[in-house]
Design an enzyme around this catalytic site. Structure first.
Site, PDB file in Angstrom:
ATOM      1  N   GLY A  54      28.683 -23.719  47.999  1.00 39.84           N
ATOM      2  CA  GLY A  54      28.031 -22.702  48.854  1.00 39.84           C
ATOM      3  C   GLY A  54      28.409 -21.318  48.818  1.00 39.84           C
ATOM      4  N   GLU A 109      33.819 -19.166  53.413  1.00 45.36           N
ATOM      5  CA  GLU A 109      32.931 -20.205  53.520  1.00 45.36           C
ATOM      6  C   GLU A 109      31.347 -19.550  53.631  1.00 45.36           C
ATOM      7  OE1 GLU A 109      31.977 -22.992  53.293  1.00 45.36           O
ATOM      8  OE2 GLU A 109      33.332 -24.626  54.460  1.00 45.36           O
ATOM      9  N   ASP A 110      30.340 -20.335  53.182  1.00 48.45           N
ATOM     10  CA  ASP A 110      29.067 -19.937  53.313  1.00 48.45           C
ATOM     11  C   ASP A 110      28.543 -20.186  54.741  1.00 48.45           C
ATOM     12  OD1 ASP A 110      29.300 -22.723  53.212  1.00 48.45           O
ATOM     13  OD2 ASP A 110      27.650 -22.935  51.811  1.00 48.45           O
ATOM     14  N   ASP A 113      29.576 -25.110  60.285  1.00 44.63           N
ATOM     15  CA  ASP A 113      28.503 -25.904  60.934  1.00 44.63           C
ATOM     16  C   ASP A 113      29.186 -26.577  62.334  1.00 44.63           C
ATOM     17  OD1 ASP A 113      26.376 -27.628  62.025  1.00 44.63           O
ATOM     18  OD2 ASP A 113      26.134 -28.719  60.115  1.00 44.63           O
ATOM     19  N   LYS A 141      27.220 -21.417  63.130  1.00 43.44           N
ATOM     20  CA  LYS A 141      26.271 -22.305  63.960  1.00 43.44           C
ATOM     21  C   LYS A 141      27.113 -22.554  65.331  1.00 43.44           C
ATOM     22  CE  LYS A 141      23.397 -24.629  60.677  1.00 43.44           C
ATOM     23  NZ  LYS A 141      23.013 -25.809  60.043  1.00 43.44           N
ATOM     24  N   PHE A 162      18.564 -26.187  60.166  1.00 41.74           N
ATOM     25  CA  PHE A 162      19.234 -26.159  58.681  1.00 41.74           C
ATOM     26  C   PHE A 162      18.561 -24.754  57.989  1.00 41.74           C
ATOM     27  CE2 PHE A 162      19.449 -27.695  54.201  1.00 41.74           C
ATOM     28  CZ  PHE A 162      20.779 -28.461  54.312  1.00 41.74           C
ATOM     29  N   ARG A 175      19.895 -22.650  45.889  1.00 43.63           N
ATOM     30  CA  ARG A 175      21.134 -21.758  46.131  1.00 43.63           C
ATOM     31  C   ARG A 175      20.857 -20.274  45.383  1.00 43.63           C
ATOM     32  NH1 ARG A 175      25.512 -25.041  47.642  1.00 43.63           N
ATOM     33  NH2 ARG A 175      25.526 -27.159  46.532  1.00 43.63           N
TER      34      ARG A 175
HETATM   35  P1  IMP Z   1      31.073 -28.311  58.490  1.00 50.02           P
HETATM   36  O1  IMP Z   1      32.057 -29.124  58.074  1.00 50.02           O
HETATM   37  O2  IMP Z   1      30.187 -29.116  59.410  1.00 50.02           O
HETATM   38  O3  IMP Z   1      31.486 -27.121  59.253  1.00 50.02           O
HETATM   39  O4  IMP Z   1      29.950 -27.981  57.535  1.00 50.02           O
HETATM   40  C1  IMP Z   1      29.952 -26.983  56.725  1.00 50.02           C
HETATM   41  C2  IMP Z   1      29.377 -27.121  55.168  1.00 50.02           C
HETATM   42  O5  IMP Z   1      28.262 -27.829  55.355  1.00 50.02           O
HETATM   43  C3  IMP Z   1      29.003 -25.767  54.854  1.00 50.02           C
HETATM   44  O6  IMP Z   1      29.953 -25.176  53.916  1.00 50.02           O
HETATM   45  C4  IMP Z   1      27.767 -26.216  53.954  1.00 50.02           C
HETATM   46  O7  IMP Z   1      28.088 -26.610  52.525  1.00 50.02           O
HETATM   47  C5  IMP Z   1      27.143 -27.349  54.565  1.00 50.02           C
HETATM   48  N1  IMP Z   1      25.837 -26.989  55.390  1.00 50.02           N
HETATM   49  C6  IMP Z   1      26.088 -26.854  56.958  1.00 50.02           C
HETATM   50  N2  IMP Z   1      25.091 -26.561  57.411  1.00 50.02           N
HETATM   51  C7  IMP Z   1      24.011 -26.143  56.324  1.00 50.02           C
HETATM   52  C8  IMP Z   1      22.859 -25.672  56.306  1.00 50.02           C
HETATM   53  O8  IMP Z   1      21.836 -25.264  57.260  1.00 50.02           O
HETATM   54  N3  IMP Z   1      22.339 -25.567  54.951  1.00 50.02           N
HETATM   55  C9  IMP Z   1      23.042 -25.929  53.936  1.00 50.02           C
HETATM   56  N4  IMP Z   1      24.347 -26.280  54.088  1.00 50.02           N
HETATM   57  C10 IMP Z   1      24.796 -26.441  55.228  1.00 50.02           C
HETATM   58 MG    MG Z   2      29.847 -25.073  51.932  1.00 48.23          MG
END
Ligand code: IMP
Ligand code: MG
Length: 187
Positions: A54, A109-110, A113, A141, A162, A175
């Site tokens: 991402g 990071e992109d 979440d 988020k 999302f 992407r």
């Molecule tokens: P986390 O580990 O729950 O913080 O999620 C992080 C990863 O989940 C990010 O690096 C993204 O690759 C993916 N992700 C989380 N939210 C989204 C979204 O809204 N769209 C697309 N990818 C997401």
């Molecule tokens: Mg990611």
């Protein structure tokens, strides 16, 4: 089934995504983040560590405005599979190649979440001895955070919905979009 429908919205399986952060808004905020990093890392040689897939566009655009010497490397993690919600576990698909001991690391990071991916990376790097470690994420988020993680450079705080585009995928697609689109509430 999905389609790049009317140019102002994208329809993915019956879900409608509408424009949220335009290319101009993204690029101007990314320049601001780079300027802050240039100040904070003056005289240092940070290693930018992109989290694939991402973060590839964000990292590329960010470092174009970095004017201190720097290096780049990548982690590849997978946690989402092809779903819109996290599977709750993180797999390491590509490890770092650089030596991290004594280095100033900036994890890129992109989106953060739940914070699970960043926590996983912090724990992993915690086994080494970097001089410092900070995290830059284009999107956060805040209401979804479930882990105690500190994000040092935040592009935008967004609602817990999302999003796709500018590196962010839905089942590996979208992407390539220059703007970020957000899931529209059902009416
Ligand atoms: P986390 O580990 O729950 O913080 O999620 C992080 C990863 O989940 C990010 O690096 C993204 O690759 C993916 N992700 C989380 N939210 C989204 C979204 O809204 N769209 C697309 N990818 C997401
Ligand atoms: Mg990611």
């Amino acid at each position: 089934m999905s389609s790049l429908g009317k140019k102002d919205e994208i329809i993915i399986n019956n879900d409608v995504f509408v424009p949220y952060l335009t290319e101009e808004v993204l690029q101007s905020r990314i320049k601001e983040l780079a300027e802050q990093i240039n100040v904070d890392y003056a005289g240092k040689t940070p290693v930018f560590i992109g989290v694939l897939n991402g973060a590839f566009l964000f990292l590329a655009d960010l470092i174009k405005s970095i004017n201190v010497d720097c290096e780049i490397d990548f982690f590849k993690l997978s946690s989402y599979g092809d779903q819109k919600i996290s599977s709750g576990n993180v797999k390491m698909l590509k490890e770092l190649n650089c030596e991290v001991d004594g280095r100033d690391l900036i994890i890129v990071e992109d989106i953060v979440d739940s914070g699970l991916s960043i926590k996983f990376i912090e724990d992993l790097i915690g086994n080494s001895k970097p001089a410092s470690m900070k995290v830059a994420s284009l999107l956060v988020k805040p209401k979804s955070l479930m882990y105690d993680v500190k994000i040092d450079y935040i592009g935008f705080e967004i609602p817990s919905k999302f999003v796709v585009g500018y590196g962010l995928d839905y089942a590996q697609k979208y992407r390539n979009l220059r703007s970020i689109y957000i899931l529209k509430e059902a009416e």
